[in-house]
Every structure is written in C-alpha cells, then in structure tokens.
Motif scaffolding. Sequence first.
Motif, PDB file in Angstrom:
ATOM      1  N   UNK A  15      10.834   5.068  -2.228  1.00  0.00           N
ATOM      2  CA  UNK A  15      11.040   6.291  -1.456  1.00  0.00           C
ATOM      3  C   UNK A  15       9.888   6.550  -0.485  1.00  0.00           C
ATOM      4  N   UNK A  16       8.655   6.218  -0.882  1.00  0.00           N
ATOM      5  CA  UNK A  16       7.506   6.460  -0.008  1.00  0.00           C
ATOM      6  C   UNK A  16       7.502   5.475   1.160  1.00  0.00           C
ATOM      7  N   UNK A  73       0.834  -1.201   0.000  1.00  0.00           N
ATOM      8  CA  UNK A  73       0.000   0.000   0.000  1.00  0.00           C
ATOM      9  C   UNK A  73       0.872   1.254   0.000  1.00  0.00           C
ATOM     10  N   UNK A  74       1.862   1.292   0.886  1.00  0.00           N
ATOM     11  CA  UNK A  74       2.718   2.478   0.969  1.00  0.00           C
ATOM     12  C   UNK A  74       3.603   2.633  -0.264  1.00  0.00           C
ATOM     13  N   UNK A  75       3.841   1.564  -0.993  1.00  0.00           N
ATOM     14  CA  UNK A  75       4.655   1.680  -2.212  1.00  0.00           C
ATOM     15  C   UNK A  75       3.818   2.120  -3.411  1.00  0.00           C
ATOM     16  N   UNK A  76       2.525   2.267  -3.221  1.00  0.00           N
ATOM     17  CA  UNK A  76       1.611   2.738  -4.264  1.00  0.00           C
ATOM     18  C   UNK A  76       0.810   3.936  -3.743  1.00  0.00           C
ATOM     19  N   UNK A  77       1.491   5.019  -3.393  1.00  0.00           N
ATOM     20  CA  UNK A  77       0.807   6.123  -2.704  1.00  0.00           C
ATOM     21  C   UNK A  77      -0.249   6.830  -3.549  1.00  0.00           C
ATOM     22  N   UNK A  78      -0.043   6.929  -4.829  1.00  0.00           N
ATOM     23  CA  UNK A  78      -1.035   7.623  -5.661  1.00  0.00           C
ATOM     24  C   UNK A  78      -2.372   6.888  -5.612  1.00  0.00           C
ATOM     25  N   UNK A  79      -2.336   5.562  -5.763  1.00  0.00           N
ATOM     26  CA  UNK A  79      -3.558   4.754  -5.705  1.00  0.00           C
ATOM     27  C   UNK A  79      -4.121   4.716  -4.285  1.00  0.00           C
TER      28      UNK A  79
END
Length: 127
Positions: free
Chosen positions: A76-77, A22-28
């Motif tokens: 990075x996120x 989830x945190x590696x896909x911040x836009x979604x």
Amino acid sequence: AFHRWCGTACNQNWGAYCLWDAWSNPKELCAGTFVPTAPSRRLTNYWDDENDDAATGRNCAFHARCEACRGEKNEEYCDTIYHHYYFWDFLTYHTYSGNEEGAAALEPKVLKTWCEKWGFDYTKVSD
C-alpha cells in the motif's frame, strides 16, 4: 538521499529494486533504520529486444516496484508513492517507471512529510 540508502545497490545493479524496497518498509525508512535487501531474483529482458532494454536496465526498472513491494511487504505504501507521482503519456514517456520521482521523494523534507502522513516517527539520517 537516495544514494544514502541505495548507493551500494546501484553499484551492484539493483538500485531500482532498493528504491521500492525502501518504500515498502516505511516504518524502518522513517526511523532511519532501513537496510536494503538484494532481490531474490533478477528479471531479464523478454519484452523489448528492439530497444535493447536488457542492456540499459530499463526492463529491471519497470519490474522493480512490483517485485520489491509484493507479498508480505507493505504494498500500500509503494502504491501510494507511485500513484502520487504517477503520470503517463506513452508517446512521450514510453519508458516511465516512476523510479526517479520515488527516489526524489526520499529527500529528507519530502520523506518527513510522508512519515508524518502515515503516522511514523521520522528520524533524519545524516548524509
């Protein structure tokens, strides 16, 4: 909020991976459209047989962030979240993985602040 995103993953024993996915896909994640994807491999215990990490899932929890956030993902996120909530005292917290803090940061009010900080539009997802 964590259960909203990763409840099924938890029931299938890949909840820690789902968290960092989830945190590696911040836009979604911020848009409310994140859909978790199961890991392509599962890590087993090769580290701490004495404390039986394989049976408790701690070994998986330690490796989940690295596995979910590497490669073409937005590492990075993940790193920002991990290091923001990171603390380490090996004598007291020898099993620390950052997962509980990362999961707590998915609460709507907290997630919204991260989305704003990163410049992503935030859409609250109903529980």
